[in-house]
Design a protein around this motif. Structure first.
Motif, PDB file in Angstrom:
ATOM      1  N   LEU A  21       0.829  -1.198   0.000  1.00 22.42           N
ATOM      2  CA  LEU A  21       0.000   0.000   0.000  1.00 22.42           C
ATOM      3  C   LEU A  21       0.867   1.253   0.000  1.00 22.42           C
ATOM      4  N   GLU A  22       1.895   1.266   0.830  1.00 23.24           N
ATOM      5  CA  GLU A  22       2.785   2.435   0.882  1.00 23.24           C
ATOM      6  C   GLU A  22       3.455   2.671  -0.469  1.00 23.24           C
ATOM      7  N   PHE A  23       3.857   1.613  -1.158  1.00 24.56           N
ATOM      8  CA  PHE A  23       4.452   1.739  -2.490  1.00 24.56           C
ATOM      9  C   PHE A  23       3.488   2.448  -3.449  1.00 24.56           C
ATOM     10  N   TYR A  24       2.222   2.025  -3.448  1.00 21.22           N
ATOM     11  CA  TYR A  24       1.241   2.617  -4.345  1.00 21.22           C
ATOM     12  C   TYR A  24       0.865   4.043  -3.946  1.00 21.22           C
ATOM     13  N   VAL A  25       0.862   4.333  -2.648  1.00 24.70           N
ATOM     14  CA  VAL A  25       0.577   5.698  -2.197  1.00 24.70           C
ATOM     15  C   VAL A  25       1.689   6.639  -2.675  1.00 24.70           C
ATOM     16  N   LYS A  26       2.924   6.216  -2.536  1.00 30.10           N
ATOM     17  CA  LYS A  26       4.058   7.025  -3.020  1.00 30.10           C
ATOM     18  C   LYS A  26       3.917   7.286  -4.516  1.00 30.10           C
ATOM     19  N   GLU A  40     -12.871  -2.307  -2.781  1.00 33.73           N
ATOM     20  CA  GLU A  40     -13.710  -2.875  -1.720  1.00 33.73           C
ATOM     21  C   GLU A  40     -12.995  -3.875  -0.816  1.00 33.73           C
ATOM     22  N   TYR A  41     -12.070  -4.652  -1.342  1.00 37.97           N
ATOM     23  CA  TYR A  41     -11.459  -5.711  -0.532  1.00 37.97           C
ATOM     24  C   TYR A  41      -9.987  -5.474  -0.241  1.00 37.97           C
ATOM     25  N   VAL A  42      -9.528  -4.250  -0.355  1.00 39.04           N
ATOM     26  CA  VAL A  42      -8.124  -3.947  -0.076  1.00 39.04           C
ATOM     27  C   VAL A  42      -7.840  -4.079   1.422  1.00 39.04           C
ATOM     28  N   LEU A  43      -8.696  -3.540   2.264  1.00 36.07           N
ATOM     29  CA  LEU A  43      -8.452  -3.555   3.706  1.00 36.07           C
ATOM     30  C   LEU A  43      -8.987  -4.794   4.409  1.00 36.07           C
ATOM     31  N   GLN A  67      -5.202   2.938  11.303  1.00 36.36           N
ATOM     32  CA  GLN A  67      -4.028   3.621  11.855  1.00 36.36           C
ATOM     33  C   GLN A  67      -2.957   3.852  10.787  1.00 36.36           C
ATOM     34  N   LYS A  68      -2.739   2.851   9.935  1.00 34.88           N
ATOM     35  CA  LYS A  68      -1.753   2.997   8.857  1.00 34.88           C
ATOM     36  C   LYS A  68      -2.187   4.057   7.856  1.00 34.88           C
ATOM     37  N   LYS A  70      -4.098   6.647   8.484  1.00 34.13           N
ATOM     38  CA  LYS A  70      -3.916   7.947   9.144  1.00 34.13           C
ATOM     39  C   LYS A  70      -2.462   8.397   9.024  1.00 34.13           C
ATOM     40  N   LYS A  71      -1.545   7.483   9.288  1.00 43.58           N
ATOM     41  CA  LYS A  71      -0.117   7.789   9.198  1.00 43.58           C
ATOM     42  C   LYS A  71       0.277   8.171   7.767  1.00 43.58           C
ATOM     43  N   LEU A  72      -0.157   7.371   6.799  1.00 43.90           N
ATOM     44  CA  LEU A  72       0.182   7.649   5.399  1.00 43.90           C
ATOM     45  C   LEU A  72      -0.462   8.951   4.914  1.00 43.90           C
ATOM     46  N   SER A  73      -1.657   9.236   5.384  1.00 40.80           N
ATOM     47  CA  SER A  73      -2.343  10.466   5.001  1.00 40.80           C
ATOM     48  C   SER A  73      -1.542  11.685   5.438  1.00 40.80           C
ATOM     49  N   LYS A  74      -1.045  11.648   6.663  1.00 37.80           N
ATOM     50  CA  LYS A  74      -0.227  12.764   7.169  1.00 37.80           C
ATOM     51  C   LYS A  74       1.114  12.833   6.452  1.00 37.80           C
ATOM     52  N   GLU A  75       1.735  11.681   6.274  1.00 42.38           N
ATOM     53  CA  GLU A  75       3.062  11.632   5.652  1.00 42.38           C
ATOM     54  C   GLU A  75       3.050  12.131   4.211  1.00 42.38           C
ATOM     55  N   PHE A  76       2.004  11.770   3.446  1.00 40.51           N
ATOM     56  CA  PHE A  76       1.964  12.109   2.031  1.00 40.51           C
ATOM     57  C   PHE A  76       0.949  13.201   1.695  1.00 40.51           C
ATOM     58  N   ASP A  77       0.300  13.762   2.714  1.00 40.13           N
ATOM     59  CA  ASP A  77      -0.704  14.804   2.514  1.00 40.13           C
ATOM     60  C   ASP A  77      -1.707  14.367   1.444  1.00 40.13           C
ATOM     61  N   ILE A  78      -2.353  13.252   1.714  1.00 40.52           N
ATOM     62  CA  ILE A  78      -3.295  12.665   0.766  1.00 40.52           C
ATOM     63  C   ILE A  78      -4.553  12.236   1.529  1.00 40.52           C
ATOM     64  N   ILE A  79      -5.677  12.248   0.841  1.00 42.56           N
ATOM     65  CA  ILE A  79      -6.956  11.832   1.425  1.00 42.56           C
ATOM     66  C   ILE A  79      -7.271  10.425   0.939  1.00 42.56           C
ATOM     67  N   PHE A  80      -7.682   9.564   1.866  1.00 39.56           N
ATOM     68  CA  PHE A  80      -8.107   8.208   1.526  1.00 39.56           C
ATOM     69  C   PHE A  80      -9.622   8.089   1.679  1.00 39.56           C
ATOM     70  N   VAL A  81     -10.233   7.385   0.751  1.00 42.63           N
ATOM     71  CA  VAL A  81     -11.631   6.993   0.873  1.00 42.63           C
ATOM     72  C   VAL A  81     -11.627   5.483   0.664  1.00 42.63           C
ATOM     73  N   ALA A  82     -12.115   4.771   1.694  1.00 45.41           N
ATOM     74  CA  ALA A  82     -11.993   3.314   1.636  1.00 45.41           C
ATOM     75  C   ALA A  82     -13.138   2.615   2.361  1.00 45.41           C
ATOM     76  N   PRO A  83     -13.606   1.501   1.805  1.00 43.80           N
ATOM     77  CA  PRO A  83     -14.554   0.662   2.525  1.00 43.80           C
ATOM     78  C   PRO A  83     -13.792  -0.141   3.580  1.00 43.80           C
ATOM     79  N   TYR A  84     -14.419  -0.361   4.713  1.00 45.85           N
ATOM     80  CA  TYR A  84     -13.819  -1.200   5.742  1.00 45.85           C
ATOM     81  C   TYR A  84     -14.935  -1.883   6.524  1.00 45.85           C
ATOM     82  N   VAL A  85     -14.567  -2.852   7.332  1.00 49.22           N
ATOM     83  CA  VAL A  85     -15.535  -3.593   8.121  1.00 49.22           C
ATOM     84  C   VAL A  85     -15.385  -3.195   9.586  1.00 49.22           C
ATOM     85  N   GLU A  86     -16.506  -2.829  10.175  1.00 50.51           N
ATOM     86  CA  GLU A  86     -16.530  -2.522  11.601  1.00 50.51           C
ATOM     87  C   GLU A  86     -17.231  -3.676  12.309  1.00 50.51           C
TER      88      GLU A  86
END
Length: 104
Positions: A21-26, A40-43, A67-68, A70-86
């Motif tokens: 994920l970090e590779f693709y965010v970069k 849909e099934y990344v996380l 948590q990851k 949040k960290k990547l968002s701050k590090e790369f100044d990027i917004i994530f929109v993602a489906p997840y399961v609660e």
């Protein structure tokens, strides 16, 4: 008119390891993306597969990935929109989360 670059990422489930994920965010940031949409099934695993997994593991996996992100968002100044399961009261709920460097 102002434009915004949006990246979309579809990968198999990452499990607890988000190194790819970090590779693709970069890479997305390098190409000017301000928003990154995750498939849909990344996380989390396919919704029906969750019934065969311990609830505690699914809960921990979602927490870990948030948590990851949040960290990547701050590090790369990027917004994530993602489906997840609660997990609530031993039930699964499919939700969408938006994580920016300053908020969730």
């Amino acid at each position: 008119m102002k434009s915004i670059h949006i990246g979309a990422l579809q990968l198999p489930t990452l499990g607890m390891n988000a190194t790819r994920l970090e590779f693709y965010v970069k890479n997305a940031k390098k190409h000017g993306a301000k928003v990154l949409l995750l498939g849909e099934y990344v996380l989390n695993h396919f919704f029906k597969e969750l019934n065969n997994m311990p609830r505690s593991m699914v809960k921990e996996q979602s927490k870990n990935h948030i948590q990851k992100l949040k960290k990547l968002s701050k590090e790369f100044d990027i917004i994530f929109v993602a489906p997840y399961v609660e997990v609530k009261k031993n039930r699964f709920f499919k939700k969408i989360i938006k994580i920016s460097p300053k908020s969730i």
